[in-house]
Design an enzyme around this catalytic site. Structure first.
Site, mmCIF file in Angstrom:
data_model
loop_
_atom_site.group_PDB
_atom_site.id
_atom_site.type_symbol
_atom_site.label_atom_id
_atom_site.label_comp_id
_atom_site.label_asym_id
_atom_site.label_seq_id
_atom_site.Cartn_x
_atom_site.Cartn_y
_atom_site.Cartn_z
ATOM 1 C CD GLU A 1 -18.896 -13.168 -140.958
ATOM 2 O OE1 GLU A 1 -18.964 -13.546 -139.761
ATOM 3 O OE2 GLU A 1 -18.517 -12.027 -141.290
ATOM 4 C CG ASP B 1 -20.166 -9.293 -146.121
ATOM 5 O OD1 ASP B 1 -20.027 -10.476 -146.496
ATOM 6 O OD2 ASP B 1 -19.258 -8.637 -145.583
ATOM 7 C CD GLU C 1 -11.552 -11.530 -141.851
ATOM 8 O OE1 GLU C 1 -12.657 -11.669 -142.432
ATOM 9 O OE2 GLU C 1 -11.254 -10.533 -141.174
ATOM 10 C CE LYS D 1 -17.478 -11.682 -147.518
ATOM 11 N NZ LYS D 1 -17.635 -11.673 -146.054
#
Ligand code: KIV
Length: 273
Positions: free
Chosen positions: A116, A85, A183, A114
């Protein structure tokens, strides 16, 4: 054998592929045990802030801290694709800085990163891919948005916001991400976004129709002190087992039962003299 990003990209259930299985890990033993359990991907998630560092949010994590955990996970040499992340603010300010931050995670042992967000991340996704760094997206209840969401709340609950999420996913796909974590959305959104994409979705609280599922190590194993979220299935309850083992050790030490003769090194001849 470690799955590459291009191989993972092809793992669509509707094309007959097995669902992708991803579990988080933050250190060498965790990575080793999770890999032995047969996962396809290990996520060194910024959930490390919650489950390992006792923080309410993921907002205080640095690239250095994430690199430290990625190195520990990579030390397991587990033959499993490692996703790292990107921490909050490590890819929001400046594109060149974002590439350097992602490179630090790759140099620590990650196979991909990763991040967001959807349309607002197009430039940074493009720059990372230009630097040959594979990128996984993350949409829906993105924990780094906790302040603007006003809490950890299920997202995409209206038709308009569900359409925006699907558009975001398509934009990320166009930019070249190899998979997207979805999510905290209603199952129907998980299902529609999965149907709308050629790349796999990996769900957490997104229903049964995504191309894979991810859970946090500590949730799956019963190691947290929080009430589990609705989407968590707890496969073991290791917290009480650990407490019981430690309390037996403490009792043995206090009774003088530990260590016994077999647990101590032999005394060499003549040492008593
Ligand atoms: O940090 C994390 O563990 C994650 C998962 C919840 C997908 O991003």
């Amino acid at each position: 054998m470690t799955l590459s990003a291009p191989t993972i990209r092809l793992r669509k259930r509707r094309n007959g592929a097995d669902p992708l299985v991803m579990v988080t890990a933050y250190d060498e033993p965790g990575a080793r045990l999770v890999a032995a359990g047969g996962v396809d991907l290990i996520l060194v998630g910024d959930s490390v802030a919650n489950v390992m560092l006792g923080q309410e949010t993921t907002l205080n994590l640095s690239v250095e801290q994430m690199s430290h955990h990625v190195r520990a996970v990579a030390a397991a040499r587990a033959g499993v694709h490692i996703v790292a992340d990107m921490p909050w603010l490590s890819y929001h300010v400046d594109v060149a800085e974002s590439v350097r931050n992602a490179a630090a995670l790759i140099r620590s042992g990650a196979d991909s990163v990763k991040l967001e967000g959807g349309r607002v991340r197009r430039d940074v996704v493009r720059a990372l891919l230009d630097a040959q760094i594979p990128v996984m997206g993350h949409l829906g209840l993105t924990p780094q948005s906790v302040l603007t969401f006003g809490g950890f709340k299920v997202q995409a609950k209206t038709l308009e916001s569900a359409k925006l999420l699907i558009e975001d996913a398509q934009l990320l796909q166009e930019e070249g991400v190899f998979a997207i974590v979805i999510e905290g959305v209603p199952s129907v959104v998980g299902s529609h976004v999965t149907a709308a994409l050629e790349i796999p979705t990996i769900g957490i609280g997104a229903g049964p129709d995504t191309d894979g599922q991810v859970l946090v190590f500590h949730d799956l194993l019963g190691l947290t002190n929080r009430a589990p979220a609705k989407f968590v299935r707890q496969y073991a309850n290791l917290g009480p087992a650990i407490t019981e083992a430690v309390s037996q050790f403490a009792a043995d030490v206090r009774r003088g039962d530990f260590p016994n003769a077999d647990e101590a090194y032999a005394n060499p001849e003549g040492l008593f003299d």
